[in-house]
Write a protein that holds these residues in place. Structure first.
Motif, PDB file in Angstrom:
ATOM      1  N   VAL A 199       0.898  -1.207  -0.165  1.00 43.49           N
ATOM      2  CA  VAL A 199       0.023   0.015  -0.026  1.00 43.49           C
ATOM      3  C   VAL A 199       0.847   1.344   0.021  1.00 43.49           C
ATOM      4  CG1 VAL A 199      -1.551   1.277   1.332  1.00 43.49           C
ATOM      5  CG2 VAL A 199      -1.697  -1.058   1.292  1.00 43.49           C
ATOM      6  N   ARG A 200       0.867   2.109  -0.710  1.00 44.37           N
ATOM      7  CA  ARG A 200       1.444   3.422  -0.849  1.00 44.37           C
ATOM      8  C   ARG A 200       0.373   4.751  -1.210  1.00 44.37           C
ATOM      9  NH1 ARG A 200       7.114   4.370  -1.672  1.00 44.37           N
ATOM     10  NH2 ARG A 200       7.590   6.591  -1.662  1.00 44.37           N
ATOM     11  N   LEU A 201       0.176   5.618  -0.621  1.00 44.38           N
ATOM     12  CA  LEU A 201      -0.495   6.739  -0.923  1.00 44.38           C
ATOM     13  C   LEU A 201       0.268   8.128  -0.673  1.00 44.38           C
ATOM     14  CD1 LEU A 201      -3.733   6.410   1.158  1.00 44.38           C
ATOM     15  CD2 LEU A 201      -3.475   5.815  -1.244  1.00 44.38           C
ATOM     16  N   ASP A 202       0.644   8.736  -1.681  1.00 41.52           N
ATOM     17  CA  ASP A 202       1.383  10.000  -1.567  1.00 41.52           C
ATOM     18  C   ASP A 202       0.494  11.290  -1.910  1.00 41.52           C
ATOM     19  OD1 ASP A 202       3.960   8.938  -1.366  1.00 41.52           O
ATOM     20  OD2 ASP A 202       3.954   7.879  -3.277  1.00 41.52           O
ATOM     21  N   GLN A 203       0.578  12.076  -1.014  1.00 39.28           N
ATOM     22  CA  GLN A 203      -0.268  13.455  -1.112  1.00 39.28           C
ATOM     23  C   GLN A 203      -1.572  13.117  -1.513  1.00 39.28           C
ATOM     24  OE1 GLN A 203       2.622  15.306  -3.630  1.00 39.28           O
ATOM     25  NE2 GLN A 203       3.249  16.727  -1.867  1.00 39.28           N
ATOM     26  N   ALA A 204      -2.231  12.333  -1.033  1.00 36.80           N
ATOM     27  CA  ALA A 204      -3.383  11.881  -1.117  1.00 36.80           C
ATOM     28  C   ALA A 204      -4.314  12.693  -0.587  1.00 36.80           C
ATOM     29  CB  ALA A 204      -3.866  10.286  -0.999  1.00 36.80           C
ATOM     30  N   GLN A 246      -9.389  10.818  -5.653  1.00 43.84           N
ATOM     31  CA  GLN A 246      -9.631  11.997  -6.355  1.00 43.84           C
ATOM     32  C   GLN A 246      -8.455  12.897  -6.610  1.00 43.84           C
ATOM     33  OE1 GLN A 246     -13.190  14.198  -5.788  1.00 43.84           O
ATOM     34  NE2 GLN A 246     -14.279  12.471  -5.088  1.00 43.84           N
ATOM     35  N   GLU A 247      -7.509  12.817  -5.515  1.00 44.69           N
ATOM     36  CA  GLU A 247      -6.327  13.663  -5.529  1.00 44.69           C
ATOM     37  C   GLU A 247      -4.999  12.872  -5.211  1.00 44.69           C
ATOM     38  OE1 GLU A 247      -6.558  17.603  -3.571  1.00 44.69           O
ATOM     39  OE2 GLU A 247      -8.207  18.039  -4.487  1.00 44.69           O
ATOM     40  N   GLY A 248      -3.935  13.304  -5.608  1.00 48.59           N
ATOM     41  CA  GLY A 248      -2.623  12.654  -5.183  1.00 48.59           C
ATOM     42  C   GLY A 248      -2.481  11.139  -5.813  1.00 48.59           C
ATOM     43  N   THR A 249      -1.705  10.375  -5.472  1.00 49.00           N
ATOM     44  CA  THR A 249      -1.393   9.000  -6.146  1.00 49.00           C
ATOM     45  C   THR A 249      -1.626   7.991  -5.026  1.00 49.00           C
ATOM     46  OG1 THR A 249       1.078   8.930  -5.741  1.00 49.00           O
ATOM     47  CG2 THR A 249       0.195   9.962  -7.862  1.00 49.00           C
ATOM     48  N   GLY A 250      -1.898   6.682  -5.525  1.00 47.55           N
ATOM     49  CA  GLY A 250      -2.271   5.506  -4.627  1.00 47.55           C
ATOM     50  C   GLY A 250      -1.967   4.348  -5.143  1.00 47.55           C
ATOM     51  N   VAL A 280      -2.260   0.021  -4.531  1.00 46.77           N
ATOM     52  CA  VAL A 280      -2.601  -1.222  -3.745  1.00 46.77           C
ATOM     53  C   VAL A 280      -2.429  -2.322  -4.357  1.00 46.77           C
ATOM     54  CG1 VAL A 280      -4.473  -2.180  -2.294  1.00 46.77           C
ATOM     55  CG2 VAL A 280      -4.355   0.442  -2.326  1.00 46.77           C
ATOM     56  N   ALA A 281      -1.640  -3.215  -4.147  1.00 43.77           N
ATOM     57  CA  ALA A 281      -1.495  -4.485  -4.456  1.00 43.77           C
ATOM     58  C   ALA A 281      -1.224  -4.529  -5.964  1.00 43.77           C
ATOM     59  CB  ALA A 281      -2.753  -5.360  -4.223  1.00 43.77           C
ATOM     60  N   GLY A 282      -0.386  -3.350  -6.340  1.00 45.66           N
ATOM     61  CA  GLY A 282      -0.113  -3.509  -7.757  1.00 45.66           C
ATOM     62  C   GLY A 282      -1.129  -2.789  -8.642  1.00 45.66           C
ATOM     63  N   PHE A 283      -2.042  -2.055  -8.213  1.00 45.23           N
ATOM     64  CA  PHE A 283      -3.331  -1.239  -8.898  1.00 45.23           C
ATOM     65  C   PHE A 283      -3.010   0.186  -8.612  1.00 45.23           C
ATOM     66  CE2 PHE A 283      -5.004  -5.540  -8.894  1.00 45.23           C
ATOM     67  CZ  PHE A 283      -5.748  -5.675 -10.148  1.00 45.23           C
ATOM     68  N   ASP A 284      -3.059   1.074  -9.545  1.00 48.34           N
ATOM     69  CA  ASP A 284      -2.805   2.491  -9.394  1.00 48.34           C
ATOM     70  C   ASP A 284      -4.395   3.060  -8.995  1.00 48.34           C
ATOM     71  OD1 ASP A 284      -0.271   2.821  -9.621  1.00 48.34           O
ATOM     72  OD2 ASP A 284      -0.372   2.998 -11.854  1.00 48.34           O
ATOM     73  N   LEU A 285      -4.529   3.465  -7.832  1.00 51.99           N
ATOM     74  CA  LEU A 285      -6.083   3.785  -7.408  1.00 51.99           C
ATOM     75  C   LEU A 285      -6.467   5.014  -8.394  1.00 51.99           C
ATOM     76  CD1 LEU A 285      -5.812   3.438  -3.785  1.00 51.99           C
ATOM     77  CD2 LEU A 285      -7.094   1.720  -5.425  1.00 51.99           C
ATOM     78  N   GLU A 286      -5.624   5.830  -8.887  1.00 49.46           N
ATOM     79  CA  GLU A 286      -6.002   7.268  -9.254  1.00 49.46           C
ATOM     80  C   GLU A 286      -6.450   6.978 -10.657  1.00 49.46           C
ATOM     81  OE1 GLU A 286      -1.519   7.603  -9.972  1.00 49.46           O
ATOM     82  OE2 GLU A 286      -2.760   6.550  -8.478  1.00 49.46           O
ATOM     83  N   LYS A 287      -5.925   5.803 -11.254  1.00 51.23           N
ATOM     84  CA  LYS A 287      -6.196   5.613 -12.918  1.00 51.23           C
ATOM     85  C   LYS A 287      -7.083   4.341 -12.844  1.00 51.23           C
ATOM     86  CE  LYS A 287      -1.634   7.041 -14.090  1.00 51.23           C
ATOM     87  NZ  LYS A 287      -0.424   6.549 -13.768  1.00 51.23           N
ATOM     88  N   LEU A 288      -7.520   3.898 -11.973  1.00 53.35           N
ATOM     89  CA  LEU A 288      -8.296   2.429 -11.807  1.00 53.35           C
ATOM     90  C   LEU A 288      -9.617   2.609 -12.515  1.00 53.35           C
ATOM     91  CD1 LEU A 288      -7.691  -0.139 -10.658  1.00 53.35           C
ATOM     92  CD2 LEU A 288      -8.993   0.362  -8.421  1.00 53.35           C
ATOM     93  N   PRO A 289      -9.636   1.889 -13.918  1.00 49.87           N
ATOM     94  CA  PRO A 289     -10.988   2.028 -14.385  1.00 49.87           C
ATOM     95  C   PRO A 289     -12.169   1.089 -13.378  1.00 49.87           C
ATOM     96  CG  PRO A 289      -9.410   0.523 -15.750  1.00 49.87           C
ATOM     97  CD  PRO A 289      -8.668   1.192 -14.459  1.00 49.87           C
ATOM     98  N   GLU A 290     -13.275   1.335 -13.714  1.00 49.53           N
ATOM     99  CA  GLU A 290     -14.263   0.714 -13.064  1.00 49.53           C
ATOM    100  C   GLU A 290     -14.346  -0.917 -13.258  1.00 49.53           C
ATOM    101  OE1 GLU A 290     -19.071   1.247 -12.235  1.00 49.53           O
ATOM    102  OE2 GLU A 290     -17.655   2.796 -12.114  1.00 49.53           O
ATOM    103  N   SER A 291     -13.846  -1.412 -14.320  1.00 46.14           N
ATOM    104  CA  SER A 291     -13.956  -2.549 -15.003  1.00 46.14           C
ATOM    105  C   SER A 291     -12.717  -3.481 -14.065  1.00 46.14           C
ATOM    106  CB  SER A 291     -13.454  -2.966 -16.516  1.00 46.14           C
ATOM    107  OG  SER A 291     -12.473  -1.914 -16.917  1.00 46.14           O
ATOM    108  N   ASP A 292     -11.778  -2.757 -13.427  1.00 47.64           N
ATOM    109  CA  ASP A 292     -10.516  -3.328 -12.922  1.00 47.64           C
ATOM    110  C   ASP A 292     -10.893  -3.626 -11.393  1.00 47.64           C
ATOM    111  OD1 ASP A 292      -9.305  -3.706 -15.204  1.00 47.64           O
ATOM    112  OD2 ASP A 292      -7.559  -2.548 -14.596  1.00 47.64           O
ATOM    113  N   ILE A 293     -11.903  -2.801 -10.911  1.00 46.96           N
ATOM    114  CA  ILE A 293     -12.192  -2.925  -9.404  1.00 46.96           C
ATOM    115  C   ILE A 293     -12.318  -4.329  -8.884  1.00 46.96           C
ATOM    116  CG2 ILE A 293     -13.997  -2.341  -7.523  1.00 46.96           C
ATOM    117  CD1 ILE A 293     -14.040   0.417  -8.955  1.00 46.96           C
ATOM    118  N   PRO A 294     -13.154  -5.282  -9.443  1.00 45.82           N
ATOM    119  CA  PRO A 294     -13.136  -6.719  -9.153  1.00 45.82           C
ATOM    120  C   PRO A 294     -12.014  -7.340  -9.040  1.00 45.82           C
ATOM    121  CG  PRO A 294     -14.987  -6.088 -10.747  1.00 45.82           C
ATOM    122  CD  PRO A 294     -14.053  -5.014 -10.783  1.00 45.82           C
TER     123      PRO A 294
END
Length: 227
Positions: free
Chosen positions: A6-11, A58-62, A64-78
């Motif tokens: 897990v990594r969050l930067d300026q989130a 919505q702001e910053g970068t994140g 989790v387990a190899g997924f980029d939260l700020e660019k995560l398409p809905e189809s990848d959430i599962p």
């Protein structure tokens, strides 16, 4: 060196338009056990919901387990959620089916098809939490501690990289809380990463680990004595 899970930067974390937490900089490494503390309403649940993409970042970068939260398409959430196991305070077991059927439902929903493999996996996770003799029981026939053990077993089904436990002992008495905590500790000692939100400072003293605190819109690490 263990990898970052897990990594969050300026989130900044929002609930709709409300800013809940800002300038969050957190890193959690694979195999770590981390507590998340803070008063009710301090943002613990929002922080956790961001990690499993229930709240969009919505702001910053994140990451989790190899997924980029700020660019995560809905189809990848599962696919992200399959790498996570989430344990809730109120268990969230399906009341109209027994324990075996509860776990089978999750496996089927996440793409398992082979009955023998499902049987073996259900047996394996229930053994891990000492509930393998109660797979025929319904949730209402179990104590709170037993229901939470089943909820932990359910979180383990897809061999997650990270377990997110949101107040897993919140509805349990002190003795049962310690028993459930011992189960989580055993799972952690097998190499699993666990992030656990809690109000129970007695548990933190009994099972010390890295501790993050949500307070006044910030998240920061605390040293044990100041908990």
């Amino acid at each position: 060196m263990s990898e970052t899970i897990v990594r969050l930067d300026q989130a900044s974390i929002f609930q709709k338009d409300n800013l809940i937490l800002q300038d969050v900089n957190v890193e959690m490494r694979q195999g770590e056990f981390v507590y998340l503390i803070g008063k009710t309403g301090s943002g613990k649940s929002s922080f956790m919901k961001t990690l499993y993409a229930d709240i969009p970042l919505q702001e910053g970068t994140g990451q989790v387990a190899g997924f980029d939260l700020e660019k995560l398409p809905e189809s990848d959430i599962p696919f992200l959620r399959r790498k996570l196991g989430v344990v809730f305070q109120d268990f969230k077991l399906l009341p109209d089916r027994n324990i075996d059927q509860n776990l089978r439902f999750v496996l089927k929903a996440t793409g398992w098809k082979d009955k023998e493999k499902m049987d073996a996996r259900i047996k394996e996770v229930l053994e891990k939490v000492a509930m393998d003799t109660k797979d025929f029981k319904f949730p209402h026939e179990l104590s709170g501690g037993e229901q939470q053990r089943v909820a932990i077993a359910r979180a383990l089904l897809n061999d997650p990289e990270l377990i997110i436990a949101d107040e897993p002992t919140g509805n349990l008495d002190p003795q049962t809380s310690v028993e459930v905590m011992k189960v989580l500790q055993e799972i952690h000692q097998s190499g699993r990463s666990i992030l656990m939100a809690t109000h129970d400072y007695a548990l933190i003293l009994k099972f010390p680990a890295k501790t993050l605190k949500c307070d006044e819109g910030k998240v920061f690490e605390v040293v044990q004595k100041s908990v």
